[in-house]
Design an enzyme around this catalytic site. Structure first.
Site, PDB file in Angstrom:
ATOM      1  N   LEU A 515     -47.942  45.645  57.529  1.00 48.97           N
ATOM      2  CA  LEU A 515     -47.498  46.241  56.546  1.00 48.97           C
ATOM      3  C   LEU A 515     -46.522  45.390  55.922  1.00 48.97           C
ATOM      4  O   LEU A 515     -45.376  44.620  54.955  1.00 48.97           O
ATOM      5  CB  LEU A 515     -46.965  47.693  56.690  1.00 48.97           C
ATOM      6  CG  LEU A 515     -48.533  48.418  56.718  1.00 48.97           C
ATOM      7  CD1 LEU A 515     -47.860  49.933  56.276  1.00 48.97           C
ATOM      8  CD2 LEU A 515     -49.488  48.241  55.528  1.00 48.97           C
ATOM      9  N   GLY A 516     -45.568  44.533  57.170  1.00 49.42           N
ATOM     10  CA  GLY A 516     -44.319  44.259  56.518  1.00 49.42           C
ATOM     11  C   GLY A 516     -43.691  44.026  58.210  1.00 49.42           C
ATOM     12  O   GLY A 516     -44.214  43.968  59.102  1.00 49.42           O
ATOM     13  N   GLY A 518     -39.855  44.125  60.002  1.00 43.61           N
ATOM     14  CA  GLY A 518     -38.483  44.777  60.088  1.00 43.61           C
ATOM     15  C   GLY A 518     -37.828  44.221  61.294  1.00 43.61           C
ATOM     16  O   GLY A 518     -37.938  44.060  61.937  1.00 43.61           O
ATOM     17  N   GLY A 519     -36.635  45.248  61.084  1.00 45.09           N
ATOM     18  CA  GLY A 519     -35.307  44.775  62.311  1.00 45.09           C
ATOM     19  C   GLY A 519     -35.745  45.504  63.968  1.00 45.09           C
ATOM     20  O   GLY A 519     -36.287  44.598  65.045  1.00 45.09           O
ATOM     21  N   PHE A 520     -36.566  46.416  63.270  1.00 45.95           N
ATOM     22  CA  PHE A 520     -37.577  46.937  64.353  1.00 45.95           C
ATOM     23  C   PHE A 520     -38.785  46.301  65.146  1.00 45.95           C
ATOM     24  O   PHE A 520     -39.054  46.045  66.548  1.00 45.95           O
ATOM     25  CB  PHE A 520     -37.714  48.755  64.030  1.00 45.95           C
ATOM     26  CG  PHE A 520     -38.186  48.903  65.704  1.00 45.95           C
ATOM     27  CD1 PHE A 520     -37.286  49.904  66.110  1.00 45.95           C
ATOM     28  CD2 PHE A 520     -39.528  49.358  66.011  1.00 45.95           C
ATOM     29  CE1 PHE A 520     -37.971  50.760  67.556  1.00 45.95           C
ATOM     30  CE2 PHE A 520     -40.304  50.021  66.531  1.00 45.95           C
ATOM     31  CZ  PHE A 520     -39.047  50.382  67.492  1.00 45.95           C
ATOM     32  N   PRO A 522     -42.417  44.064  64.242  1.00 43.00           N
ATOM     33  CA  PRO A 522     -43.525  44.533  62.969  1.00 43.00           C
ATOM     34  C   PRO A 522     -44.044  46.158  62.251  1.00 43.00           C
ATOM     35  O   PRO A 522     -44.113  47.217  63.368  1.00 43.00           O
ATOM     36  CB  PRO A 522     -45.146  43.868  63.219  1.00 43.00           C
ATOM     37  CG  PRO A 522     -44.765  43.503  64.763  1.00 43.00           C
ATOM     38  CD  PRO A 522     -43.297  44.004  65.248  1.00 43.00           C
ATOM     39  N   VAL A 523     -44.590  46.492  61.372  1.00 39.70           N
ATOM     40  CA  VAL A 523     -44.563  47.632  60.714  1.00 39.70           C
ATOM     41  C   VAL A 523     -46.566  47.590  60.437  1.00 39.70           C
ATOM     42  O   VAL A 523     -46.943  46.610  59.696  1.00 39.70           O
ATOM     43  CB  VAL A 523     -44.533  48.357  59.916  1.00 39.70           C
ATOM     44  CG1 VAL A 523     -45.270  49.391  59.177  1.00 39.70           C
ATOM     45  CG2 VAL A 523     -42.534  48.401  60.467  1.00 39.70           C
ATOM     46  N   LYS A 537     -44.783  51.439  63.774  1.00 43.80           N
ATOM     47  CA  LYS A 537     -43.316  50.638  63.635  1.00 43.80           C
ATOM     48  C   LYS A 537     -43.591  49.838  66.004  1.00 43.80           C
ATOM     49  O   LYS A 537     -43.629  50.728  65.859  1.00 43.80           O
ATOM     50  CB  LYS A 537     -42.262  51.383  63.755  1.00 43.80           C
ATOM     51  CG  LYS A 537     -41.974  51.219  62.205  1.00 43.80           C
ATOM     52  CD  LYS A 537     -40.520  51.520  62.245  1.00 43.80           C
ATOM     53  CE  LYS A 537     -39.720  51.215  60.246  1.00 43.80           C
ATOM     54  NZ  LYS A 537     -38.438  51.646  60.908  1.00 43.80           N
ATOM     55  N   ASP A 634     -27.426  52.006  57.083  1.00 44.94           N
ATOM     56  CA  ASP A 634     -27.979  50.804  56.134  1.00 44.94           C
ATOM     57  C   ASP A 634     -29.025  50.542  55.485  1.00 44.94           C
ATOM     58  O   ASP A 634     -30.483  50.745  55.158  1.00 44.94           O
ATOM     59  CB  ASP A 634     -29.229  50.200  57.531  1.00 44.94           C
ATOM     60  CG  ASP A 634     -30.090  48.833  57.385  1.00 44.94           C
ATOM     61  OD1 ASP A 634     -29.251  48.134  56.416  1.00 44.94           O
ATOM     62  OD2 ASP A 634     -30.862  48.608  57.937  1.00 44.94           O
TER      63      ASP A 634
END
Length: 819
Positions: A515-516, A518-520, A522-523, A537, A634
């Site tokens: 899906l995308g 992030g800083g954490f 991939p999702v 996540k 954030d």
């Protein structure tokens, strides 16, 4: 003798009145044409009429639609149900932009069809069709807008009840507040698309009645259907839409479904023999129709006028003392603890003529046979029951239930067959689906051999899991596990997901499910074994946030429950893999819509204002109403997720911090967050507080109103970023120039000016000047006087660094500074 002049005058008046009715009794408006209060549009066959009316004892005026020749007057659709007219001076007009608008006595728009098109506008017309559908169209086939997409309290023949999965449009019935007030009331009828789709009647967000799923012949919760012979029902489910609709096949009957202000769903019918209305109750006929009357794993039946609840075979009352005094809502529990080791010995007991359980957490497959369905249920020890999806032609398709079985009742006839899993000990004295014990033992032996292989593998996995902590002894991971199990002790409702289950749900983290980023990390989108869609996540080894942020999210979100916060369903720790499992948001994130030229058209001002209000409520909960006082740190458009109804949910709590009861501010040397959304006191001095989130909220408000991104907008003429640009327009008294051009034709200036005003108050440079979130909500609702905003932080745009944020190839930044 009658005067000759009087006769001539009467003839002229009759001619003029006849001519006037002919002009007004039309079904179409062209560009710049209108009707005023007292005039109507009439469909070509004379069935429906559209005009202004006053409901009940009200003095307000509304634009509505009704059957022209039926009594009593039955309103089937209202345009301006939330914005009534106070005088008999309303005008319905198709304006020069091809938009239907209702104008009040000051010529201001109080309602519009809210449509935009790049096509030639001179061929756009508005027409009242013989079906009762008011449409805006360009040519004969190209429909730009239709009233059928926005039902009120009435479902008409041909109208779709359900979802457009591409646009996210949810078509549902909603009751009037009262007989005198057509504004949205407490009750709604809609299709719940979780699991296998079903129709539910809700009071607010609480299910009161479940009409059930479609089984090919009828609805599982309402199989009798008195008007069945005069109507043809249709249920459609594709990857683009899910809906139910009906058509009237007997031309001598007119029938509609209407939801009353008290939550009664009724069928109203007229026949050719009489114009009088027949009222037929279509639900809540007795106590067993009340949702989950008997709690979980039990069946309701009527003994005369008295309801009776019985536990399913193999289940016992959860609280026997309450059960014995007819307090049934806590339901029943299995009398045998779940034991997958012995599940191969289980069998199935057939219940006839039953209302199938709630399908919102069910799994389904339309191509499987009933035998394959039974095998699938037997193979999974968590499977509680199975049934056919479609009961026509001997039955087809498979429905499986893995959770508690809720909202079942017995019918005297026309119910459906349901097969309940029960231990073999409870089948000794009963027949299973009429097939003797010999058949049962054959099935047990067959599946026993199959399951034994799985049990062997399970033993090996269990052994590995017990040995793993001893051989995998990384310091940080060990601390995280300790924290995690401490959390489990405190929050027993937080599930642990097995890593193999996650791998299977994501097709081994297949790129098409991504899906995308992030800083954490991939999702991914995942589908669990019960068919439930989730967002996963995955902590990458190179993640900026790492283990500390993973721990932060788990410890914080697990304690938070609010409709405007994303829901954490569980987590998984496997070696170096740290995963968070969330509810899946089909409409992705806010930035996915508002910063895209085509998708932003789907976000009307009504959508945008509701999103702003929802974010505000979520922040208020974090700052004031939750058991922890939480600073998000954030907050940005990419961290606002949107569910299927475009409701906002705040996500990504990896950088969040908690405050004590009296704490109002903290300081850090580690700067985290996303540039553009961070307030000046945080960037310059490292100080953060609830007012930091208020600043970020203000930025998001300006983004939503303008359609521009804080990090992508720059006014070169005045060297201003988005915040500075909004401030300049405000002090120059031209704030409406900030508004996204797609909204200008459909907004109420006073309302959007109030939202701009609140946004500027939230981005003021000094934190003490900014309102708290409780005040901001009152201001947005027009319940508090607004002070004049002062100069915002980061007035200019030249020195603003370019940001990177998680959802669209962006990343939250972490900077160490010696201050």
């Amino acid at each position: 003798m009658i005067d000759r002049n009087i006769i001539i005058e009467l003839i002229i008046l009759l001619f003029l009145s006849s001519h006037s009715r002919t002009c007004i009794a039309r079904d179409t408006l062209s560009l710049n044409q209108s009707i005023v209060d007292g005039q109507t549009l009439v469909s070509s066959n004379g069935t429906f009429e559209l005009g202004f009316f006053t409901p009940g004892n009200s003095k307000a005026r509304y634009l509505g639609m009704w059957y022209k020749n039926l009594t009593p007057l039955t309103i089937v659709w209202v345009a301006n149900r939330e914005t009534p007219l106070s005088k008999n001076s309303g005008v319905l007009k198709l304006n020069e932009n091809g938009v239907l608008v209702i104008l009040n006595d000051t010529n201001n728009s109080i309602w519009s069809s809210n449509t935009t098109t790049k096509e030639a506008k001179n061929s756009i017309t508005a027409q009242l069709l013989d079906t009762g559908n008011l449409v805006l169209k360009n040519g004969e086939e190209n429909i730009l807008w239709q009233s059928f997409d926005y039902p009120c309290d009435t479902l008409l023949p041909g109208m779709k009840l359900g979802w457009n999965l591409v646009t996210g449009l949810n078509r549902f019935e909603s009751s009037w507040k009262s007989e005198d007030n057509p504004a949205k009331g407490d009750y709604s009828v809609s299709i719940d698309i979780r699991g296998y789709p079903q129709i539910v009647l809700k009071e607010g967000s609480v299910i009161r009645l479940r009409i059930g799923s479609w089984n090919g012949l009828g609805f599982t919760g309402y199989p009798t259907q008195p008007l069945k012979q005069t109507q043809k029902f249709e249920f459609v489910q594709t990857d683009k839409e899910v809906y139910h609709r009906y058509e009237v096949v007997d031309s001598s009957v007119v029938s509609i479904y209407k939801l009353s202000p008290s939550g009664k769903l009724r069928a109203l019918a007229w026949t050719s023999e009489t114009s009088d209305r027949i009222v037929i109750e279509t639900g809540m006929e007795d106590s067993c129709d009340s949702y989950a009357m008997c709690g979980a794993n039990s069946v309701c039946s009527m003994n005369g006028n008295v309801p009776k609840c019985e536990c399913l075979k193999g289940y016992v009352p959860k609280f026997p003392d309450q059960w014995n005094i007819s307090y049934w809502s806590n339901g029943c529990v299995s009398k045998n603890k779940s034991n997958c080791d012995n599940s191969y010995k289980d069998g199935f007991l057939k219940y006839n003529d039953i209302k199938l359980p709630d399908t919102s957490s069910s799994w389904y497959n339309k191509s499987m046979s009933l035998v394959e369905c039974q095998r699938g249920c037997m193979k999974n020890c968590s499977c509680k029951a199975y049934a056919n999806v479609d009961i026509r032609n001997g039955g087809s398709g498979c429905l499986l239930w893995f959770d508690d079985l809720v909202d079942m009742r017995m019918f005297s006839q026309w119910g459906q067959d349901l097969y309940i899993r029960v231990p073999s000990s409870d089948l000794d004295d009963v027949s299973v689906s009429g097939k003797g014990n010999k058949k049962k033992h054959i099935i047990q032996i067959t599946f026993g051999v199959t399951i034994s292989g799985f049990l062997t593998c399970a033993c090996i996995i269990i052994l590995i899991k017990r040995v793993e902590p001893r051989i995998y002894n990384l310091g940080q991971l060990f601390q995280l596990r300790q924290k995690y199990f401490k959390l489990k002790k405190e929050d027993s409702d937080l599930p642990i997901f097995d890593f193999p289950m996650i791998v299977k749900a994501t097709s081994n983290f297949c790129s098409r499910n991504k899906l995308g980023e992030g800083g954490f990390g991939p999702v991914y989108k995942g589908t669990l074994i019960d068919g439930k869609e989730v967002a996963i996540k995955r902590n990458s080894k190179m993640s900026d946030q790492g283990l500390q942020e993973f721990k932060n999210e788990v410890l914080l979100i697990a304690k938070l429950q609010h409709r405007n916060l994303v829901k954490l369903l569980g987590c998984c720790i496997h070696k170096e893999e740290n995963l968070l499992i969330y509810e899946y948001m089909p409409n992705r994130s806010l930035d996915y819509f508002i910063f895209d030229e085509s998708r932003s058209k789907l976000l009307t001002w009504s959508h945008r204002s509701c999103i702003i209000d929802g974010i505000a409520r979520g922040l208020l909960y974090l700052h004031q109403d939750s058991r922890l006082r939480i600073i998000h740190r954030d907050l940005k458009s990419s961290n606002i997720l949107l569910d299927g109804q475009m409701n906002p949910k705040i996500s990504d709590f990896g950088l969040a911090r908690t405050f004590g009861g009296d704490q109002v501010e903290a300081k850090t040397r580690k700067l985290v967050g996303t540039y553009g959304y961070m307030p000046p006191e945080y960037v310059v001095h490292g100080r953060y507080s609830m007012k930091s989130d208020v600043f970020s909220f203000g930025v998001i408000v300006l983004e939503i109103i303008s359609g521009n991104k804080i990090t992508g907008f720059y006014d070169p003429e005045h060297s201003l970023n988005l915040v500075g640009h909004a401030w300049r327009l405000w002090i120059e008294h031209i704030p409406l120039e900030l508004v996204d051009a797609q909204l200008l034709q459909t907004i109420r200036s006073s309302e959007i000016l109030r939202y701009i005003h609140v946004g500027l108050l939230c981005v003021q440079e000094k934190p003490e000047d900014r309102p708290d979130m409780s005040s901001a909500i009152l201001m947005l609702n027009g319940e508090k006087i607004l002070s004049q905003p002062k100069s915002p932080g980061f007035y200019t745009g030249k020195d603003l660094p370019e940001a990177i944020s998680p959802s669209s190839n962006q990343m939250s930044v972490t900077i160490f500074e010696a201050r």
